[in-house]
Design a protein around this motif. Structure first.
Motif: not given
Length: 231
Positions: A173-178, A182-186, A203-208, A216-222
């Motif tokens: 996950w990027s330090k600057d969210t914009q 933000t992604g997961i590789y499993i 692999s699944m990701e989002t941005s901006n 919320t994205a990190l909670e989804i990945f967990k």
């Protein structure tokens, strides 16, 4: 009257406890390749036509995730430790020992051994200004210090790597969210295909994102887990 009031308060408190649900309990499960993830209720799976992999999107009111499941899924940026172990900087070690007029290949390229790597100190600017690490190396009988610079695209990311239920999981996950992803590789730890020289992975990701969206994205990945495993 006091006793009646106590009973009413007790009923009210226990009644609220039985009907109130946590946000995660209202989320729904979406199957993505070999994995299940829990998403807020506004998200929907949209599959697309892919080549050699299963691809698509999971679209919500405020975020859009793209995914790729197959043998060529993106494992994202290297973490600093991965870059130190097998980054491109190691290709530069042999150059200082190459001589003009000689064509080099794998058989005669000067061999350099990395003995150790340590974080750079202020006085190491004499070796390489602004370097992040110092690698102690050896070529034949010659030992030397080599400056290592971690690429900016790696420095701008946060990383989490672990193994859960025989699955390798890498979250970035990027330090600057914009900016940045933000992604997961499993993938399964034992899912390596020798004939393709690769793992079957998702692999699944989002941005901006806003900071809240990233959380919320990190909670989804967990919530990610293999289909053959219970939550």
């Amino acid at each position: 009257m006091k006793r009646l009031l106590t009973i009413l308060i007790t009923i009210f408190l226990f009644g609220c406890g039985q009907t109130e649900k946590k946000p995660e309990e209202q989320w729904k499960t979406i199957e993505v390749g070999d994995y299940f993830f829990d998403f807020p209720p506004d998200f929907e799976l949209v599959t697309e036509k892919g080549i050699d992999s299963y691809v698509g999107k999971i679209n919500g009111d405020s975020m859009l995730f793209g995914f790729d499941f197959g043998y060529y899924s993106n494992d994202f940026e290297q973490i600093p430790q991965e870059y130190l172990e097998n980054g491109f900087w190691r290709n530069d070690l042999s150059y200082r020992f190459m001589k003009e007029g000689i064509t080099y290949d794998q058989t005669n390229t000067p061999k350099v051994k990395v003995i150790s790597i340590r974080p750079a100190k202020k006085q190491d600017s004499a070796i390489g200004k602004g370097c992040d690490y110092i690698a102690k190396c050896k070529h034949n009988q010659t030992e030397f210090d080599f400056p290592v610079y971690i690429p900016n695209e790696i420095k701008l990311m946060n990383y989490s790597i672990d193994t859960v239920d025989n699955q390798y999981r890498k979250i970035v996950w990027s330090k600057d969210t914009q900016k940045g992803r933000t992604g997961i590789y499993i993938r399964a730890l034992n899912g390596f295909n020798k004939s393709i020289n690769s793992h079957s992975a998702l692999s699944m990701e989002t941005s901006n994102l806003t900071r809240k969206q990233q959380e919320t994205a990190l909670e989804i990945f967990k919530t990610g887990r293999h289909k053959n495993q219970t939550k």
